[in-house]
Design a protein around this motif. Structure first.
Motif, short mmCIF file in Angstrom:
data_model
loop_
_atom_site.label_atom_id
_atom_site.label_comp_id
_atom_site.label_asym_id
_atom_site.label_seq_id
_atom_site.Cartn_x
_atom_site.Cartn_y
_atom_site.Cartn_z
N LEU A 22 0.83 -1.19 0.00
CA LEU A 22 0.00 0.00 0.00
C LEU A 22 0.87 1.26 0.00
CD1 LEU A 22 -3.27 0.47 1.80
CD2 LEU A 22 -1.51 2.16 2.23
N LEU A 23 1.92 1.24 0.82
CA LEU A 23 2.82 2.39 0.89
C LEU A 23 3.64 2.55 -0.39
CD1 LEU A 23 3.98 2.05 4.61
CD2 LEU A 23 2.23 3.60 3.65
N PRO A 49 -10.09 -1.36 9.98
CA PRO A 49 -8.85 -2.14 10.06
C PRO A 49 -8.77 -3.12 8.89
CG PRO A 49 -10.35 -2.73 11.85
CD PRO A 49 -11.00 -1.63 11.09
N PRO A 50 -7.56 -3.53 8.54
CA PRO A 50 -7.42 -4.50 7.46
C PRO A 50 -7.98 -5.86 7.86
CG PRO A 50 -5.33 -4.19 8.57
CD PRO A 50 -6.28 -3.20 9.17
N ASP A 51 -8.25 -6.67 6.87
CA ASP A 51 -8.69 -8.04 7.11
C ASP A 51 -7.43 -8.87 7.33
OD1 ASP A 51 -10.06 -10.42 7.31
OD2 ASP A 51 -10.46 -10.59 5.17
N GLY A 52 -7.17 -9.20 8.58
CA GLY A 52 -5.89 -9.82 8.90
C GLY A 52 -4.83 -8.75 8.76
N ARG A 53 -3.97 -8.91 7.81
CA ARG A 53 -2.95 -7.89 7.52
C ARG A 53 -3.08 -7.36 6.10
NH1 ARG A 53 1.89 -7.72 10.82
NH2 ARG A 53 1.52 -8.97 12.66
N THR A 56 -7.45 -3.52 1.10
CA THR A 56 -8.11 -3.71 -0.19
C THR A 56 -8.12 -2.40 -0.97
OG1 THR A 56 -10.30 -3.11 0.64
CG2 THR A 56 -9.63 -5.44 0.87
N HIS A 57 -8.67 -2.48 -2.17
CA HIS A 57 -8.85 -1.28 -2.98
C HIS A 57 -9.74 -0.28 -2.26
CE1 HIS A 57 -7.95 -3.53 -7.01
NE2 HIS A 57 -6.88 -3.38 -6.26
N LYS A 58 -10.69 -0.77 -1.45
CA LYS A 58 -11.57 0.13 -0.71
C LYS A 58 -10.79 0.93 0.32
CE LYS A 58 -15.83 -2.51 -1.18
NZ LYS A 58 -16.95 -3.11 -0.42
N HIS A 59 -9.82 0.29 0.96
CA HIS A 59 -8.95 1.02 1.89
C HIS A 59 -8.18 2.10 1.14
CE1 HIS A 59 -9.33 -2.67 4.44
NE2 HIS A 59 -9.32 -1.78 5.40
N LEU A 60 -7.66 1.73 -0.01
CA LEU A 60 -6.86 2.66 -0.80
C LEU A 60 -7.70 3.85 -1.26
CD1 LEU A 60 -3.97 2.90 -1.65
CD2 LEU A 60 -4.48 1.58 -3.68
N ALA A 61 -8.92 3.59 -1.70
CA ALA A 61 -9.81 4.68 -2.13
C ALA A 61 -10.07 5.64 -0.98
CB ALA A 61 -11.12 4.12 -2.68
N ALA A 62 -10.33 5.11 0.20
CA ALA A 62 -10.55 5.96 1.37
C ALA A 62 -9.29 6.75 1.71
CB ALA A 62 -11.01 5.13 2.57
N LEU A 63 -8.14 6.11 1.65
CA LEU A 63 -6.88 6.79 1.96
C LEU A 63 -6.61 7.94 0.99
CD1 LEU A 63 -4.63 3.76 2.87
CD2 LEU A 63 -5.19 5.69 4.37
N VAL A 64 -6.84 7.71 -0.29
CA VAL A 64 -6.62 8.76 -1.28
C VAL A 64 -7.54 9.94 -1.01
CG1 VAL A 64 -6.86 9.34 -3.73
CG2 VAL A 64 -5.73 7.22 -3.06
N ASP A 87 -18.34 1.49 3.89
CA ASP A 87 -19.21 0.32 4.00
C ASP A 87 -18.68 -0.73 4.98
OD1 ASP A 87 -17.10 -0.90 2.71
OD2 ASP A 87 -18.24 -1.48 0.93
N GLY A 88 -17.80 -0.33 5.88
CA GLY A 88 -17.23 -1.26 6.84
C GLY A 88 -15.94 -1.88 6.34
N GLU A 89 -15.66 -1.73 5.06
CA GLU A 89 -14.43 -2.27 4.47
C GLU A 89 -13.60 -1.17 3.82
OE1 GLU A 89 -15.68 -5.20 1.66
OE2 GLU A 89 -16.53 -6.50 3.19
N GLY A 90 -14.10 0.04 3.86
CA GLY A 90 -13.42 1.15 3.21
C GLY A 90 -14.41 1.91 2.36
#
Length: 140
Positions: A22-23, A49-53, A56-64, A87-90
């Motif tokens: 991701l970084l 939080p991530p699923d395990g470690r 996803t793309h949803k996390h990345l979209a939120a981060l951007v 949506d609970g996943e990003g």
């Protein structure tokens, strides 16, 4: 979508990624997202939080989106505005893509109707930033 959209080619990347991946994505796209930022966003409830470690793309979209919004808004305002879209996943990529499409349309309208009124580009950019802040505050 324009090339200014750092997620325009997201489907070429793995749908799950470690924090290191991701970084790396962030670095390649010039987003400036750091490990502590991700950890703080998770702790503050801006990012699930991530699923395990795995992120996803949803996390990345939120981060951007968070990284762009934080240049203008404080974190409580961002959290309030972003919360209904998570949506609970990003942030679903469809939501991110609709936002980018709306911003592009607003930019086109600005360039066609407002920008020609200003003699200097810097004046237009300053006013555009002010209008953006005012518009976002009206949404709250």
């Amino acid at each position: 979508m324009t090339r200014n959209n750092p997620l325009h080619d997201i489907h070429h990347y793995s749908p799950t990624m470690t924090i290191a991946q991701l970084l790396t994505f962030s670095e390649r796209k010039g987003l400036g997202i750091t490990r502590p930022m991700v950890q703080n966003y998770i702790r503050d409830g801006l990012l699930p939080p991530p699923d395990g470690r795995l992120y996803t793309h949803k996390h990345l979209a939120a981060l951007v989106l968070i990284s762009r919004l934080k240049t203008v808004f404080d974190m409580p305002t961002i959290k309030k505005a972003l919360a209904p879209h998570l949506d609970g996943e990003g942030l679903p990529l469809e939501s991110y893509n609709r936002l980018i499409t709306a911003l592009e349309a607003a930019n086109r309208r600005w360039e066609e109707h407002v920008a020609p009124v200003f003699a200097q580009e810097q004046d237009a950019e300053t006013l555009a930033g002010m209008l953006h802040v005012a518009e976002m505050r009206l949404i709250q």
